[in-house]
Write a protein that holds these residues in place. Structure first.
Motif, PDB file in Angstrom:
ATOM      1  N   LYS A 147      -5.829  -3.531  -5.063  1.00  0.00           N
ATOM      2  CA  LYS A 147      -5.354  -2.345  -5.788  1.00  0.00           C
ATOM      3  C   LYS A 147      -6.150  -1.108  -5.369  1.00  0.00           C
ATOM      4  N   TRP A 148      -7.476  -1.239  -5.274  1.00  0.00           N
ATOM      5  CA  TRP A 148      -8.324  -0.138  -4.812  1.00  0.00           C
ATOM      6  C   TRP A 148      -7.891   0.310  -3.421  1.00  0.00           C
ATOM      7  N   SER A 149      -7.660  -0.662  -2.527  1.00  0.00           N
ATOM      8  CA  SER A 149      -7.343  -0.340  -1.133  1.00  0.00           C
ATOM      9  C   SER A 149      -5.987   0.336  -0.975  1.00  0.00           C
ATOM     10  N   GLN A 150      -5.132   0.232  -1.980  1.00  0.00           N
ATOM     11  CA  GLN A 150      -3.783   0.799  -1.898  1.00  0.00           C
ATOM     12  C   GLN A 150      -3.660   2.176  -2.545  1.00  0.00           C
ATOM     13  N   GLN A 151      -4.730   2.668  -3.157  1.00  0.00           N
ATOM     14  CA  GLN A 151      -4.698   3.992  -3.772  1.00  0.00           C
ATOM     15  C   GLN A 151      -4.528   5.057  -2.689  1.00  0.00           C
ATOM     16  N   ILE A 203      -7.771   6.621  -1.448  1.00  0.00           N
ATOM     17  CA  ILE A 203      -8.564   5.687  -0.632  1.00  0.00           C
ATOM     18  C   ILE A 203      -7.910   5.514   0.731  1.00  0.00           C
ATOM     19  N   ARG A 204      -6.595   5.344   0.764  1.00  0.00           N
ATOM     20  CA  ARG A 204      -5.874   5.207   2.043  1.00  0.00           C
ATOM     21  C   ARG A 204      -5.990   6.481   2.874  1.00  0.00           C
ATOM     22  N   GLY A 205      -6.077   7.631   2.204  1.00  0.00           N
ATOM     23  CA  GLY A 205      -6.273   8.883   2.940  1.00  0.00           C
ATOM     24  C   GLY A 205      -7.622   8.904   3.649  1.00  0.00           C
ATOM     25  N   LYS A 206      -8.623   8.350   2.991  1.00  0.00           N
ATOM     26  CA  LYS A 206      -9.969   8.312   3.566  1.00  0.00           C
ATOM     27  C   LYS A 206     -10.119   7.179   4.574  1.00  0.00           C
ATOM     28  N   TYR A 207      -9.513   6.031   4.272  1.00  0.00           N
ATOM     29  CA  TYR A 207      -9.618   4.837   5.124  1.00  0.00           C
ATOM     30  C   TYR A 207      -8.214   4.301   5.435  1.00  0.00           C
ATOM     31  N   PRO A 208      -7.475   4.947   6.313  1.00  0.00           N
ATOM     32  CA  PRO A 208      -6.099   4.504   6.590  1.00  0.00           C
ATOM     33  C   PRO A 208      -6.028   3.086   7.162  1.00  0.00           C
ATOM     34  N   GLU A 209      -7.123   2.610   7.746  1.00  0.00           N
ATOM     35  CA  GLU A 209      -7.154   1.267   8.323  1.00  0.00           C
ATOM     36  C   GLU A 209      -6.991   0.172   7.274  1.00  0.00           C
ATOM     37  N   LEU A 247     -16.467  -2.967   2.379  1.00  0.00           N
ATOM     38  CA  LEU A 247     -15.320  -2.423   3.111  1.00  0.00           C
ATOM     39  C   LEU A 247     -15.560  -0.966   3.507  1.00  0.00           C
ATOM     40  N   ALA A 248     -15.994  -0.148   2.560  1.00  0.00           N
ATOM     41  CA  ALA A 248     -16.232   1.268   2.850  1.00  0.00           C
ATOM     42  C   ALA A 248     -17.367   1.438   3.864  1.00  0.00           C
TER      43      ALA A 248
END
Length: 122
Positions: free
Chosen positions: A14-18, A21-27, A114-115
C-alpha cells in the motif's frame, strides 16, 4: 506467512502504491510478492514443487539495480519472527550473486530498506 506478516506486507505494498511515493521512487512499480508460502494438500504441494516452488525464498523482490546490486529481496518477519535455515541459505546465496537480500522485522523497517536501497544508501 502468518496473518500478521500478511498485514505487514499489505502495508508495504500500500505504501509503495501511493502517488507521492511512486513519484519519488517510480521503480516501485516493479515490486512484487513471491507467493511461496502455501498450505495445501500433498498432491498440490508436489505439483507446486515440480513447478519450482522452493522453501525459504524471500517474500518480496524489487528487480532494480543499484550500485553493485542487481536487485533487492526482502524476507519479511514480524518483530518477533525467526529466520529459518532455508531462508538463511537463500539470503546467503542471493547476496553471493550480487543481489541485496535483507531480513526486515516489520513493515516500517522494510520501507526504510526499500527507500535506502533506491536512494543508493545500501
Amino acid at each position: 506467512m502468518n496473518r500478521q506478516e500478511d498485514i505487514e506486507q499489505q502495508m508495504i505494498v500500500k505504501w509503495s502504491q501511493q502517488a507521492t511515493i511512486r513519484g519519488k521512487y517510480p521503480e516501485l512499480k516493479l515490486l512484487y510478492h513471491i507467493p511461496n508460502e502455501r498450505k495445501c494438500s500433498a498432491r498440490e504441494g508436489a505439483r507446486l514443487k515440480s513447478m519450482g516452488v522452493k522453501s525459504g525464498v524471500p517474500d518480496l523482490c524489487l528487480p532494480v539495480a543499484r550500485g553493485k546490486h542487481h536487485g533487492l529481496y526482502i524476507e519479511l518477519k514480524t518483530k518477533s519472527g525467526k529466520v529459518s535455515d532455508a531462508q538463511k541459505w537463500w539470503q546467503a546465496e542471493l547476496n553471493g550473486q550480487d543481489y541485496l537480500s535483507a531480513v526486515c522485522y516489520g513493515w516500517e523497517q522494510a520501507i526504510k530498506v526499500l527507500a535506502d536501497y533506491l536512494e543508493g544508501k545500501l
